[in-house]
Structures are given as structure tokens and as C-alpha cells.
Design a protein around this motif. Structure first.
Motif, PDB file in Angstrom:
ATOM      1  N   MET A 197      46.978  34.886  45.755  1.00 52.76           N
ATOM      2  CA  MET A 197      47.749  35.512  46.844  1.00 52.76           C
ATOM      3  C   MET A 197      48.152  36.905  46.379  1.00 52.76           C
ATOM      4  O   MET A 197      48.746  37.046  45.316  1.00 52.76           O
ATOM      5  CB  MET A 197      49.012  34.690  47.129  1.00 52.76           C
ATOM      6  N   SER A 198      47.842  37.912  47.170  1.00 52.55           N
ATOM      7  CA  SER A 198      48.180  39.264  46.703  1.00 52.55           C
ATOM      8  C   SER A 198      49.120  39.981  47.660  1.00 52.55           C
ATOM      9  O   SER A 198      49.464  41.130  47.446  1.00 52.55           O
ATOM     10  CB  SER A 198      46.908  40.076  46.500  1.00 52.55           C
ATOM     11  N   ASN A 199      49.523  39.292  48.690  1.00 47.92           N
ATOM     12  CA  ASN A 199      50.432  39.858  49.676  1.00 47.92           C
ATOM     13  C   ASN A 199      51.805  39.217  49.482  1.00 47.92           C
ATOM     14  O   ASN A 199      51.996  38.056  49.832  1.00 47.92           O
ATOM     15  CB  ASN A 199      49.875  39.494  51.053  1.00 47.92           C
ATOM     16  N   MET A 200      52.726  39.938  48.898  1.00 45.36           N
ATOM     17  CA  MET A 200      54.030  39.362  48.536  1.00 45.36           C
ATOM     18  C   MET A 200      55.068  39.745  49.595  1.00 45.36           C
ATOM     19  O   MET A 200      55.304  40.940  49.828  1.00 45.36           O
ATOM     20  CB  MET A 200      54.489  39.875  47.170  1.00 45.36           C
TER      21      MET A 200
ATOM     22  N   CYS B  17      48.856  44.192  44.160  1.00 43.19           N
ATOM     23  CA  CYS B  17      49.524  43.473  45.260  1.00 43.19           C
ATOM     24  C   CYS B  17      50.068  44.443  46.299  1.00 43.19           C
ATOM     25  O   CYS B  17      50.268  45.613  46.021  1.00 43.19           O
ATOM     26  CB  CYS B  17      50.720  42.680  44.727  1.00 43.19           C
ATOM     27  N   THR B  18      50.334  43.909  47.494  1.00 49.14           N
ATOM     28  CA  THR B  18      51.143  44.649  48.458  1.00 49.14           C
ATOM     29  C   THR B  18      52.488  43.918  48.570  1.00 49.14           C
ATOM     30  O   THR B  18      52.561  42.699  48.374  1.00 49.14           O
ATOM     31  CB  THR B  18      50.484  44.707  49.845  1.00 49.14           C
TER      32      THR B  18
ATOM     33  N   ARG C 248      39.840  44.877  49.365  1.00 52.26           N
ATOM     34  CA  ARG C 248      40.037  43.469  49.683  1.00 52.26           C
ATOM     35  C   ARG C 248      41.075  42.885  48.731  1.00 52.26           C
ATOM     36  O   ARG C 248      41.171  43.295  47.580  1.00 52.26           O
ATOM     37  CB  ARG C 248      38.723  42.694  49.495  1.00 52.26           C
ATOM     38  N   THR C 249      41.850  41.944  49.204  1.00 49.04           N
ATOM     39  CA  THR C 249      42.807  41.301  48.312  1.00 49.04           C
ATOM     40  C   THR C 249      42.042  40.409  47.343  1.00 49.04           C
ATOM     41  O   THR C 249      40.896  40.036  47.597  1.00 49.04           O
ATOM     42  CB  THR C 249      43.788  40.403  49.092  1.00 49.04           C
ATOM     43  N   GLN C 250      42.740  40.068  46.252  1.00 50.08           N
ATOM     44  CA  GLN C 250      42.091  39.198  45.272  1.00 50.08           C
ATOM     45  C   GLN C 250      41.674  37.879  45.904  1.00 50.08           C
ATOM     46  O   GLN C 250      40.635  37.316  45.623  1.00 50.08           O
ATOM     47  CB  GLN C 250      43.050  38.929  44.120  1.00 50.08           C
ATOM     48  N   ASN C 251      42.531  37.408  46.837  1.00 49.64           N
ATOM     49  CA  ASN C 251      42.243  36.132  47.479  1.00 49.64           C
ATOM     50  C   ASN C 251      40.983  36.202  48.326  1.00 49.64           C
ATOM     51  O   ASN C 251      40.179  35.277  48.354  1.00 49.64           O
ATOM     52  CB  ASN C 251      43.443  35.748  48.347  1.00 49.64           C
ATOM     53  N   GLU C 252      40.815  37.350  49.008  1.00 48.64           N
ATOM     54  CA  GLU C 252      39.588  37.523  49.791  1.00 48.64           C
ATOM     55  C   GLU C 252      38.380  37.558  48.859  1.00 48.64           C
ATOM     56  O   GLU C 252      37.356  36.959  49.140  1.00 48.64           O
ATOM     57  CB  GLU C 252      39.669  38.817  50.607  1.00 48.64           C
ATOM     58  N   ARG C 253      38.560  38.246  47.723  1.00 50.29           N
ATOM     59  CA  ARG C 253      37.434  38.335  46.787  1.00 50.29           C
ATOM     60  C   ARG C 253      37.085  36.965  46.241  1.00 50.29           C
ATOM     61  O   ARG C 253      35.948  36.631  46.044  1.00 50.29           O
ATOM     62  CB  ARG C 253      37.777  39.283  45.618  1.00 50.29           C
ATOM     63  N   SER C 254      38.133  36.139  45.996  1.00 52.27           N
ATOM     64  CA  SER C 254      37.861  34.823  45.420  1.00 52.27           C
ATOM     65  C   SER C 254      37.585  33.781  46.512  1.00 52.27           C
ATOM     66  O   SER C 254      37.354  32.626  46.231  1.00 52.27           O
ATOM     67  CB  SER C 254      39.047  34.374  44.563  1.00 52.27           C
ATOM     68  N   GLY C 255      37.631  34.210  47.782  1.00 50.65           N
ATOM     69  CA  GLY C 255      37.306  33.292  48.867  1.00 50.65           C
ATOM     70  C   GLY C 255      38.422  32.324  49.188  1.00 50.65           C
ATOM     71  O   GLY C 255      38.235  31.360  49.907  1.00 50.65           O
TER      72      GLY C 255
END
Ligand code: UTP
Length: 291
Positions: free
Chosen positions: A64-67, A111-112, A8-15
């Protein structure tokens, strides 16, 4: 690519609601010639860290982890920067120098990175529209890496991501600039809402002092709702013969859907020589001493 076990991306983890950040980096950086003749201006370092890395760090801190990068010719160094450099890493592995790569390895692991090319410099609005296939139908951040922002607490994009959770509309970072500088920016007008927030009802790209509705300038941090893409598709060329993001934002602003946010922190205009030197001195003294 993300290498962590938790996919999961960090953002998903942090909601968080916003997962993607767009970096328009196709510009020529003519103000930095000859330095930018064969390398992107976003790779110019402030102390030891390239401008683009500061931007990516700020986006990641915002959850945001998708760059997503809108690149152009001569920008390959950016892709290489966000990838493993096997020979170099092998060479310094196990030595004290390994530490120097820690900050970039952290980004590569968390990140991706995706890329699309803007084939002609038709303006920032066109660059954002070019990024649509990387973003899709979701709200997203935009960082112009040559505006280098610093805040000791939450970064500027992080502050804006929190606001988005509350207001669910486009948000632009704004800053007061001296009257003689209004012609370098998009300048807004609007109604004060809460502390530091303005409901924007007017925006003019690079106005003369006489035309400027205020001295509040939009700087290189945006959160945009995805309807901006359809608006941009229908936006004719504006100031300077370029498709202006400001013009598209004005369409949303007419419906009360753009908030200006006076961010906490400092911004350095690293697209200009003076701002770049100022940032270098500030970061050297206060933020990132050399290795
Ligand atoms: P600027 O006009 O400040 O950047 O665009 P520039 O053209 O690179 O710089 P100079 O003036 O020649 O020195 C603001 C941002 O928008 C991006 C640029 O990369 C920069 O980050 N941009 C602008 C694009 O990606 N595509 C465009 O067509 C225009």
C-alpha cells in the motif's frame, strides 16, 4: 508526493488489490500526558523511529503506498514528518548523518500522504468514516499505530493483504489476551476455518470477563471492504458513547463477511506505558539499534 519516475504505486506494480491504508491518529493519547500535551502520541519514538513511521513502513511493505491520515488538532508534526525538511537536510547533506534520514526519505519518495481532520473524538468508527473521502470505493487497510507489530518476515498488514486476495472480505487481526484484559478490547467469537482463521459471528466491544465470548481480541490491524462506510453512517453510538468500529464490523459478520486472523509476529500495545517500554527494549535489542 511520489517522486519516483515510475508513477504507478508499488501495489500496482506488484499487482496487489489494496492500495490505500488509513491511519486514525486523532486520539488525545491521554495515557502519555504530559508527553502528549503538545505533540501527537504517534510521534513518540521507539528507539529513534516514531510509532507512526513503523505503521507506514508496514503498510508500504504490504504493497500500500497511499497513506491516508485522519488527524486532529495538535497533529501537525505528523504532516511535517512525512515531508522534506529543507534546512536540516541541507545542513547534514554530504555528512555521515545523512544516513539517519534514509528510512524516512525512502517513505517520502515512495508514498503519497493525504489528510483529513476529525473535528470531534466520536470514536474509532467515526474516525474511519471521516476517512471516507480519502479512500473512496475500494478495500483498504487500517493501522492503529499505537499497536506496534513486528515480524521478521512479512509484516502483519502484508500477511492480511495476501489473505484478502483469497477471501475478498473484511479481515481483522486477532490475538489471545489474558482474561483480565478482555475489557480493553473488541472480543470475537466464531468458527475455526483454516489454520489461524476464524469466521467471526460475534463481536463485543470492551466486555467484562463474564460477557466476553472468548479471549480473542481484535488488535489494531484491519482490512475493510468499502461497504463499511454506509454501515458506519447508520451505526448509532455504542460503548462509551462512541461510534464503535466493532459494531459496524458486526453487521458484516452477521453475513459471514469478516475473518479473524491470528497473525504471525509480536504486537506491543504502545498506547500503554508498559507496552511502550517493552517495545523499546525489544526493538533496541533485536530490531533497530540507536544511530
Ligand atoms: P485509543 O482510545 O486507544 O487512543 O484509540 P487515545 O484516545 O489516543 O488514547 P488514550 O486512551 O487517551 O491514551 C485507538 C486509536 O483510534 C484513534 C486513536 O488515535 C488511536 O490510534 N481514534 C480514536 C481516533 O482517531 N478518533 C477517535 O475518535 C477515537
Amino acid at each position: 508526493m511520489a517522486h519516483s519516475d515510475d508513477t504507478r504505486t508499488q501495489n500496482e506494480r506488484s499487482g496487489g488489490l489494496i492500495r490505500k491504508c488509513l491511519f486514525p491518529v486523532a486520539g488525545y493519547g491521554t495515557r502519555f500526558l504530559p508527553a502528549t500535551k503538545a505533540q501527537p502520541k504517534e510521534m513518540l519514538p521507539v528507539v529513534t523511529t516514531p510509532l507512526i513511521q513503523y505503521g507506514v513502513e508496514e503498510a508500504l511493505q504490504a504493497g500500500m503506498s497511499n497513506m491516508a491520515f485522519v488527524t486532529g488538532r495538535n497533529k501537525r508534526a505528523i504532516e511535517d514528518h512525512f515531508d522534506v525538511t529543507y534546512e536540516l537536510e541541507d545542513q547534514i547533506s554530504g555528512t555521515s548523518k545523512e544516513l539517519y534520514l534514509k528510512s524516512i526519505r525512502l517513505l517520502i519518495d515512495q508514498c503519497t500522504f493525504t489528510y483529513v481532520r476529525q473535528t470531534q473524538m466520536r470514536g474509532l468508527g467515526d474516525a474511519v468514516l471521516t476517512g471516507e473521502p480519502l479512500i473512496g470505493n475500494q478495500p483498504f487497510g487500517v493501522i492503529l499505530a499505537d499497536d506496534l507489530c513486528y515480524n521478521a518476515g512479512d509484516g502483519v498488514m502484508g500477511q492480511m493483504a495476501k489473505l484478502y486476495e483469497q477471501y475478498r472480505c473484511s479481515i481483522v487481526a486477532i490475538e489471545e489476551v489474558p482474561a483480565e484484559d478482555v475489557s480493553k478490547y473488541g472480543i470475537i467469537s466464531g468458527d475455526e476455518m483454516d489454520d489461524g482463521l476464524i469466521r467471526i459471528n460475534g463481536m463485543v466491544e470492551k466486555p467484562s470477563i463474564d460477557e466476553a465470548p472468548s479471549n480473542l481480541a481484535v488488535i489494531g490491524r484491519y482490512i475493510l471492504t468499502p461497504d463499511i462506510f454506509d454501515i458506519l453512517r447508520a451505526t448509532p453510538k455504542g460503548k462509551g458513547g462512541e461510534v464503535q468500529l466493532t459494531d459496524a464490523l458486526m453487521e458484516q459478520a452477521r453475513e459471514g463477511r469478516v475473518i479473524g486472523y491470528r497473525f504471525k509476529g509480536r504486537r506491543f500495545d504502545c498506547g500503554s506505558i508498559e507496552g511502550f517500554i517493552e517495545a523499546t527494549n525489544f526493538f533496541f535489542e533485536h530490531v533497530k539499534p540507536a544511530n
